[in-house]
Design a protein around this motif. Structure first.
Motif, PDB file in Angstrom:
ATOM      1  N   GLU A  65     -15.060 -12.154  21.919  1.00  0.00           N
ATOM      2  CA  GLU A  65     -16.174 -12.590  20.549  1.00  0.00           C
ATOM      3  C   GLU A  65     -15.764 -12.786  19.536  1.00  0.00           C
ATOM      4  O   GLU A  65     -16.034 -13.922  19.284  1.00  0.00           O
ATOM      5  CB  GLU A  65     -17.425 -11.431  20.259  1.00  0.00           C
ATOM      6  N   HIS A  66     -14.609 -12.973  19.299  1.00  0.00           N
ATOM      7  CA  HIS A  66     -14.058 -13.374  18.092  1.00  0.00           C
ATOM      8  C   HIS A  66     -13.298 -14.468  17.977  1.00  0.00           C
ATOM      9  O   HIS A  66     -13.383 -15.567  17.499  1.00  0.00           O
ATOM     10  CB  HIS A  66     -13.217 -12.152  16.787  1.00  0.00           C
ATOM     11  N   ARG A  68     -14.052 -16.459  21.082  1.00  0.00           N
ATOM     12  CA  ARG A  68     -14.428 -17.506  21.412  1.00  0.00           C
ATOM     13  C   ARG A  68     -15.354 -18.354  19.534  1.00  0.00           C
ATOM     14  O   ARG A  68     -15.624 -19.602  19.833  1.00  0.00           O
ATOM     15  CB  ARG A  68     -15.833 -17.074  22.042  1.00  0.00           C
ATOM     16  N   VAL A  69     -15.158 -17.258  18.840  1.00  0.00           N
ATOM     17  CA  VAL A  69     -15.920 -17.703  17.555  1.00  0.00           C
ATOM     18  C   VAL A  69     -14.652 -19.062  16.796  1.00  0.00           C
ATOM     19  O   VAL A  69     -15.019 -20.406  16.802  1.00  0.00           O
ATOM     20  CB  VAL A  69     -15.755 -17.054  16.584  1.00  0.00           C
ATOM     21  N   GLU A  70     -12.729 -17.918  17.445  1.00  0.00           N
ATOM     22  CA  GLU A  70     -12.193 -19.596  16.134  1.00  0.00           C
ATOM     23  C   GLU A  70     -11.164 -20.298  17.486  1.00  0.00           C
ATOM     24  O   GLU A  70     -11.137 -21.231  16.512  1.00  0.00           O
ATOM     25  CB  GLU A  70     -10.971 -18.250  16.520  1.00  0.00           C
ATOM     26  N   GLY A  72     -14.025 -21.915  19.588  1.00  0.00           N
ATOM     27  CA  GLY A  72     -14.915 -22.350  20.476  1.00  0.00           C
ATOM     28  C   GLY A  72     -14.769 -22.884  22.036  1.00  0.00           C
ATOM     29  O   GLY A  72     -14.889 -24.246  22.073  1.00  0.00           O
ATOM     30  N   ARG A  73     -14.458 -22.035  22.510  1.00  0.00           N
ATOM     31  CA  ARG A  73     -14.777 -22.457  23.791  1.00  0.00           C
ATOM     32  C   ARG A  73     -14.305 -21.101  24.535  1.00  0.00           C
ATOM     33  O   ARG A  73     -14.585 -19.728  23.070  1.00  0.00           O
ATOM     34  CB  ARG A  73     -13.458 -22.752  23.877  1.00  0.00           C
ATOM     35  N   VAL A  74     -15.544 -20.712  25.669  1.00  0.00           N
ATOM     36  CA  VAL A  74     -15.778 -19.336  25.888  1.00  0.00           C
ATOM     37  C   VAL A  74     -14.170 -19.236  26.665  1.00  0.00           C
ATOM     38  O   VAL A  74     -14.222 -17.535  27.381  1.00  0.00           O
ATOM     39  CB  VAL A  74     -16.890 -19.686  27.393  1.00  0.00           C
ATOM     40  N   TYR A  83      -7.446 -13.961  19.387  1.00  0.00           N
ATOM     41  CA  TYR A  83      -7.978 -13.424  18.308  1.00  0.00           C
ATOM     42  C   TYR A  83      -8.576 -11.762  17.839  1.00  0.00           C
ATOM     43  O   TYR A  83      -8.840 -11.524  18.889  1.00  0.00           O
ATOM     44  CB  TYR A  83      -8.797 -14.223  17.284  1.00  0.00           C
ATOM     45  N   ARG A  87      -9.644 -11.205  13.195  1.00  0.00           N
ATOM     46  CA  ARG A  87      -9.569 -12.918  13.188  1.00  0.00           C
ATOM     47  C   ARG A  87      -7.281 -13.141  12.981  1.00  0.00           C
ATOM     48  O   ARG A  87      -8.347 -14.189  12.635  1.00  0.00           O
ATOM     49  CB  ARG A  87      -9.970 -13.777  12.156  1.00  0.00           C
ATOM     50  N   THR A 104     -14.047 -14.739  29.673  1.00  0.00           N
ATOM     51  CA  THR A 104     -13.803 -13.801  28.890  1.00  0.00           C
ATOM     52  C   THR A 104     -14.635 -12.488  28.486  1.00  0.00           C
ATOM     53  O   THR A 104     -15.620 -12.405  27.307  1.00  0.00           O
ATOM     54  CB  THR A 104     -13.486 -14.624  27.722  1.00  0.00           C
ATOM     55  N   THR A 105     -16.751 -13.493  29.332  1.00  0.00           N
ATOM     56  CA  THR A 105     -17.253 -12.291  28.969  1.00  0.00           C
ATOM     57  C   THR A 105     -18.356 -11.360  29.748  1.00  0.00           C
ATOM     58  O   THR A 105     -18.900 -11.117  29.836  1.00  0.00           O
ATOM     59  CB  THR A 105     -18.722 -13.633  29.616  1.00  0.00           C
ATOM     60  N   VAL A 156     -19.629 -20.103  33.811  1.00  0.00           N
ATOM     61  CA  VAL A 156     -20.886 -19.934  33.180  1.00  0.00           C
ATOM     62  C   VAL A 156     -21.397 -21.393  34.032  1.00  0.00           C
ATOM     63  O   VAL A 156     -21.600 -22.414  33.709  1.00  0.00           O
ATOM     64  CB  VAL A 156     -21.041 -20.094  31.696  1.00  0.00           C
TER      65      VAL A 156
ATOM     66  N   ARG B  68     -24.771  -8.969  30.164  1.00  0.00           N
ATOM     67  CA  ARG B  68     -24.205 -10.261  31.673  1.00  0.00           C
ATOM     68  C   ARG B  68     -23.406  -9.743  32.801  1.00  0.00           C
ATOM     69  O   ARG B  68     -24.307 -11.099  33.780  1.00  0.00           O
ATOM     70  CB  ARG B  68     -22.979 -11.472  30.421  1.00  0.00           C
ATOM     71  N   VAL B  74     -25.415 -15.683  31.120  1.00  0.00           N
ATOM     72  CA  VAL B  74     -24.680 -15.221  29.608  1.00  0.00           C
ATOM     73  C   VAL B  74     -26.277 -14.670  28.239  1.00  0.00           C
ATOM     74  O   VAL B  74     -25.879 -14.375  27.276  1.00  0.00           O
ATOM     75  CB  VAL B  74     -23.789 -16.513  28.992  1.00  0.00           C
ATOM     76  N   THR B 105     -22.404 -14.306  22.049  1.00  0.00           N
ATOM     77  CA  THR B 105     -21.149 -14.076  22.749  1.00  0.00           C
ATOM     78  C   THR B 105     -20.334 -14.289  21.811  1.00  0.00           C
ATOM     79  O   THR B 105     -19.256 -14.346  22.154  1.00  0.00           O
ATOM     80  CB  THR B 105     -20.632 -15.389  23.597  1.00  0.00           C
ATOM     81  N   LEU B 106     -20.946 -14.338  20.452  1.00  0.00           N
ATOM     82  CA  LEU B 106     -20.026 -14.948  19.228  1.00  0.00           C
ATOM     83  C   LEU B 106     -19.779 -13.473  18.447  1.00  0.00           C
ATOM     84  O   LEU B 106     -20.966 -13.062  18.175  1.00  0.00           O
ATOM     85  CB  LEU B 106     -20.600 -16.248  18.460  1.00  0.00           C
ATOM     86  N   ALA B 107     -18.879 -13.382  17.823  1.00  0.00           N
ATOM     87  CA  ALA B 107     -18.791 -11.894  16.941  1.00  0.00           C
ATOM     88  C   ALA B 107     -20.151 -11.931  15.755  1.00  0.00           C
ATOM     89  O   ALA B 107     -20.005 -13.317  15.231  1.00  0.00           O
ATOM     90  CB  ALA B 107     -17.809 -11.614  16.904  1.00  0.00           C
ATOM     91  N   TYR B 112     -13.093 -11.959   7.598  1.00  0.00           N
ATOM     92  CA  TYR B 112     -11.998 -12.591   8.066  1.00  0.00           C
ATOM     93  C   TYR B 112     -13.015 -14.062   8.595  1.00  0.00           C
ATOM     94  O   TYR B 112     -12.163 -15.273   7.931  1.00  0.00           O
ATOM     95  CB  TYR B 112     -11.478 -12.018   9.241  1.00  0.00           C
ATOM     96  N   ARG B 116     -11.406 -17.596   6.172  1.00  0.00           N
ATOM     97  CA  ARG B 116     -10.875 -18.713   7.325  1.00  0.00           C
ATOM     98  C   ARG B 116     -11.810 -19.829   6.671  1.00  0.00           C
ATOM     99  O   ARG B 116     -11.015 -20.607   7.109  1.00  0.00           O
ATOM    100  CB  ARG B 116     -10.413 -18.156   8.484  1.00  0.00           C
ATOM    101  N   LEU B 160     -17.412 -26.231  28.611  1.00  0.00           N
ATOM    102  CA  LEU B 160     -17.061 -24.766  28.331  1.00  0.00           C
ATOM    103  C   LEU B 160     -16.977 -24.194  26.922  1.00  0.00           C
ATOM    104  O   LEU B 160     -16.379 -23.660  26.389  1.00  0.00           O
ATOM    105  CB  LEU B 160     -15.424 -23.909  29.299  1.00  0.00           C
ATOM    106  N   SER B 161     -17.269 -25.748  25.939  1.00  0.00           N
ATOM    107  CA  SER B 161     -16.477 -25.301  24.821  1.00  0.00           C
ATOM    108  C   SER B 161     -17.925 -25.053  23.999  1.00  0.00           C
ATOM    109  O   SER B 161     -19.468 -24.500  24.865  1.00  0.00           O
ATOM    110  CB  SER B 161     -16.509 -26.487  24.219  1.00  0.00           C
ATOM    111  N   GLN B 162     -18.041 -24.499  23.164  1.00  0.00           N
ATOM    112  CA  GLN B 162     -19.205 -24.486  22.643  1.00  0.00           C
ATOM    113  C   GLN B 162     -18.723 -24.665  20.472  1.00  0.00           C
ATOM    114  O   GLN B 162     -18.228 -24.953  20.557  1.00  0.00           O
ATOM    115  CB  GLN B 162     -19.196 -22.295  22.287  1.00  0.00           C
TER     116      GLN B 162
END
Lengths: 212, 212
Positions: A65-66, A68-70, A72-74, A83, A87, A104-105, A156, B68, B74, B105-107, B112, B116, B160-162
């Motif tokens: 989950e960290h 994906r944020v960093e 920007g992709r699943v 990460y 992070r 990753t889900t 997905v 999930r 998702v 999906t996101l932390a 941290y 960033r 698959l981008s977010q």
């Protein structure tokens, strides 16, 4: 053991020591910062659940989950870091011969999952594999991060549904990950035989890996 | 306090006691099995990070990665349960007046993440909000499950981008969740003001909730 690549161009050639992870089992492997691990989908149909913990502090671990944020992709692509929950990059995906379909889900399989699928009695599972592998390192894992599921094909869909389909990888496909810090990596050859996670024949297979 | 709905048709009408969660803060609320919580996006632009822990055993908690697998999606829709790490339904999403865009999906944001993004000094964050809210319940949370991010608009694109975009919810939109077991719920009005998570003006807002 060949612990160093002979030249940059040979980073992606397996070193002399190739280790086996038997079907349905797991291993913990120590990687130093700068070392590489090549995870080989020997049969082509085997999903590998992966975890990483910073050496000396299992409270810092590879977190989907960290990540994906960093990134920007699943799902990570070549060049993406993986990460930690703080992070920090723990690993980087540096090479991938497969079509790049990884998950990753989805949680690791566990006794509850197999019970819901109709298993009677104990069924080997990646959650217990993780705990056992880390116990062999003297570490007690009381809870389980979401794994990086190499080659798990649960992409997905546009309607946000997910269906676990057979892997699209091929025999001998591999990914190469570079450790960015000293860490302990766990690789579990997923024991799933009640869903097409590991192919339509639902037959768990050995995997192999090498560290250099 | 009106603790029971007067009739099934009124389940989705807020009860008399509406509680406020101030912008950037969090609250822990106890729900008994069968009780409902209505979470209200008062301003329409506020993301709410949610966690749930089984009362008496915080080792069992609402898990997005297990959910999930069990719902095959998702993002949960009306009628979907939210499962624990032991694959037991802890909550069910029974009503949603918003367009249904929520993230799993996101932390949660943390120190941290804000570092960033360029924050200097301490920045309020959902991770510390969770820990503080559970500490007020006498519970020490040493690690943080991935939250259910109500109204967070980070939908997975076909490639698959977010990308985190402003919420598409409207002022007064609410979701109603039914507790399936006795649990402690944490609601955090996300303090994010360095990304469009809480709208293009990046201004955290109060939220409200009611339990009946």
């Amino acid at each position: 053991m060949n612990t160093q690549p002979e030249a940059a161009g040979e980073l992606f050639v397996a070193s002399e020591v190739v280790r086996r992870v038997p079907a349905t089992e797991a291993v913990a492997a120590r990687l130093g910062a700068g070392q590489y691990v090549q995870v080989i989908n020997t049969a082509g149909t085997q999903v590998v659940d992966c975890w990483a913990f910073r050496r000396g502090d299992i409270g810092e671990f590879m977190s989907m989950e960290h990540t994906r944020v960093e990134i920007g992709r699943v799902s990570p692509g070549v060049g993406d870091a993986l990460y930690s929950n703080k992070r920090e990059p723990l690993l980087t995906l540096v090479h991938d011969t497969s079509p790049g379909i990884h998950d990753t889900t989805l949680a690791a399989c566990d006794v509850y999952r197999y019970n819901r699928l109709g298993a009677t009695g104990y069924h080997a599972n990646c959650t217990d594999n993780l705990k056992g592998a880390m116990a062999s390192e003297g570490q007690d894992i009381s809870w389980v991060p979401c794994p990086l599921n190499l080659w798990e094909n649960a992409v997905v869909a546009p309607d946000l549904s997910q269906r676990i389909a057979p892997p699209v990888s091929r025999a001998g496909d591999f990914v190469t990950l570079r450790a960015e810090v000293d860490l302990t990596l766990v690789l579990s050859a997923c024991p799933q035989d009640m869903a097409p996670t590991n192919g339509l024949d639902a037959t768990p297979q050995d995997i192999h890996y090498t560290i250099f």
